[in-house]
Scaffold this motif. Structure first.
Motif, mmCIF file in Angstrom:
data_model
loop_
_atom_site.group_PDB
_atom_site.id
_atom_site.type_symbol
_atom_site.label_atom_id
_atom_site.label_comp_id
_atom_site.label_asym_id
_atom_site.label_seq_id
_atom_site.Cartn_x
_atom_site.Cartn_y
_atom_site.Cartn_z
ATOM 1 N N LEU A 143 0.820 -1.133 0.036
ATOM 2 C CA LEU A 143 0.138 -0.004 0.130
ATOM 3 C C LEU A 143 0.787 1.243 0.254
ATOM 4 C CD1 LEU A 143 -2.946 -0.958 2.325
ATOM 5 C CD2 LEU A 143 -2.985 -0.624 -0.026
ATOM 6 N N PHE A 144 2.056 1.275 0.888
ATOM 7 C CA PHE A 144 2.607 2.497 0.766
ATOM 8 C C PHE A 144 3.420 2.484 -0.429
ATOM 9 C CE2 PHE A 144 7.038 4.275 1.134
ATOM 10 C CZ PHE A 144 6.978 5.394 2.248
ATOM 11 N N ARG A 153 2.058 1.819 -3.490
ATOM 12 C CA ARG A 153 1.007 2.459 -4.325
ATOM 13 C C ARG A 153 0.535 3.624 -4.142
ATOM 14 N NH1 ARG A 153 -0.838 3.672 -7.838
ATOM 15 N NH2 ARG A 153 -2.778 3.543 -9.019
ATOM 16 N N ILE A 154 0.607 4.231 -2.966
ATOM 17 C CA ILE A 154 0.043 5.395 -2.519
ATOM 18 C C ILE A 154 1.103 6.556 -2.647
ATOM 19 C CG2 ILE A 154 -1.071 6.836 -0.653
ATOM 20 C CD1 ILE A 154 -2.118 4.076 0.039
ATOM 21 N N PHE A 155 2.095 6.312 -1.968
ATOM 22 C CA PHE A 155 3.066 7.416 -1.757
ATOM 23 C C PHE A 155 4.118 7.372 -2.971
ATOM 24 C CE2 PHE A 155 1.565 6.507 2.505
ATOM 25 C CZ PHE A 155 1.211 7.826 2.757
ATOM 26 N N THR A 156 4.435 6.234 -3.598
ATOM 27 C CA THR A 156 5.280 6.312 -4.809
ATOM 28 C C THR A 156 4.906 5.952 -6.001
ATOM 29 O OG1 THR A 156 6.201 3.972 -4.737
ATOM 30 C CG2 THR A 156 7.219 5.328 -3.142
ATOM 31 N N ASN A 157 3.544 5.889 -6.031
ATOM 32 C CA ASN A 157 2.608 5.651 -7.378
ATOM 33 C C ASN A 157 3.486 4.453 -8.118
ATOM 34 O OD1 ASN A 157 0.394 6.106 -8.627
ATOM 35 N ND2 ASN A 157 1.372 7.543 -9.851
ATOM 36 N N TRP A 182 3.898 -0.003 -8.559
ATOM 37 C CA TRP A 182 3.225 -1.353 -7.816
ATOM 38 C C TRP A 182 4.558 -2.093 -7.361
ATOM 39 C CZ3 TRP A 182 -1.796 -1.777 -7.839
ATOM 40 C CH2 TRP A 182 -2.416 -0.910 -8.723
#
Ligand code: UDP
Ligand code: MG
Length: 334
Positions: free
Chosen positions: A269-270, A272-276, A278
């Motif tokens: 999740l980190f 995906r959300i913060f570094t955009n 996968w």
């Protein structure tokens, strides 16, 4: 291992141990045609040397396919101390011993292998300690020279494991070779469990227990009736009937797996959300799937072992089936 108690309790009711006590010796036999003649002769000599005791020899034929039954029948015909119980099939040594214990009339009961690896001469020393007030006298092997390296190593591992897991201490380097007082035998007779690990059950009973070392010789003749497969089952029975720690270990394992899973989820999740980006690929996915699958199956397997035991326990079948009895009195001992 619990240290043997050096001081027997002399206030113990020893009246039944006094004059001319009856000693029952129980010998489980599976295909022992090659040793029985010698075993009978050695037992006879041992009994003669112990003139102040009476003896009964209870042979339990555990479904032998050789001439064991025939030899035993003949022995019973010529000697009224010899009693024979023949099972309808092979039920296993621990069950055979149990059947013997249920039929034994003695003030003390001795368990002994039929292959002379438990020397009959040691019984005299056991009886002496019993007369001193001990309730259980078990033989410990002073050396395992007669055993193979593999057997010694696996035995050491087994006793280390079971003593870590079980609440009842089980002395290592002991077999079932032991003398038990009537009191202990009466308690054992009230323990109806199917997966029997007799040496553990006797430890569980308590009372005054002590050890005597003896030199364990090689089997007199014939081959061992405990191939690796049976030994593994015996060890599993011992551990699972004396501990539920494996179940608790599976909880611990599950918690570790869940912790790792949480960390993995948080990481994904980190990213995906913060570094955009996968988390990449097949490797991570497979690792997660296989690890989780492995842990689940392992825990299920442990659970399954216990459920299976509950299942066979609740069926309440008799422990054994007797095909024939020779030499027992009409009235079974109370
Ligand atoms: N035995 C038995 N039923 C079995 C296996 C063994 O009654 O299913 C008896 C066997 O005849 C012997 C004793 O148990 O009197 C110990 O077996 P064995 O000597 O083969 O085992 P080991 O000493 O090699 O561990
Ligand atoms: Mg043996």
């Amino acid at each position: 291992m619990a240290m043997p108690d050096p001081k027997p309790r002399m206030s113990h009711p020893t009246d039944r141990r006094g004059a001319n006590p009856l000693i029952s010796v129980i010998l489980p036999c599976l295909d022992e045609e090659d040793v029985l003649a010698e075993t009978l002769a050695r037992l006879d000599r041992m009994a003669l040397a112990q003139a102040d005791c009476r003896f009964e020899f209870i042979f339990v034929d555990d479904g032998s396919r050789d001439r064991t039954a025939e030899i035993l029948r003949q022995a019973a015909a010529g000697d009224d101390r010899v009693r024979v119980m023949r099972f309808a099939r092979n039920f296993g040594q621990q069950i055979a011993v149990t059947a013997g214990i249920e039929m034994a009339a003695g003030d003390a009961v001795v368990l002994m292998d039929a292959d002379l690896q438990d020397p009959p001469e040691v019984v005299a020393r056991m009886v002496a300690l019993w007369r001193d007030g001990f309730d259980v006298v078990y033989g410990t092997r002073s050396s395992r020279r007669a055993d193979s390296l593999v057997k010694r190593a696996t035995a050491r591992m087994f006793y280390a494991t079971i003593n870590r897991l079980s609440e009842v201490p089980i002395p290592s380097d002991t077999g079932d070779f032991r003398l038990m007082s009537r009191q202990v035998v009466n308690v054992l007779r009230q323990m109806p469990e199917r997966h029997r690990f007799i040496r553990g059950m006797v430890s569980w009973v308590g009372f005054r227990q002590t050890a005597i070392p003896y030199e364990r010789p090689e089997r007199f003749a014939g081959v061992t009736k405990y191939p690796l497969r049976k030994m593994v089952r015996f060890a599993t029975d011992g551990i699972l009937s004396f501990s539920i720690r494996p179940l608790q270990l599976s909880i611990a394992l599950g918690m570790i797996a869940a912790g790792l899973a949480l960390a993995g989820i948080a990481y994904a999740l980190f990213m995906r959300i913060f570094t955009n980006t996968w988390v990449e690929g097949w490797t991570a996915l497979m690792m997660a799937v296989l690890f989780m699958g492995g842990v689940q199956l392992l825990c299920l397997g442990i659970l399954g072992e216990y459920v299976g035991r509950i299942y066979s326990e609740v069926k309440r079948r008799p422990l054994y089936v007797i095909a024939e009895k020779v030499g027992f009195d009409e009235t079974p001992p109370g």
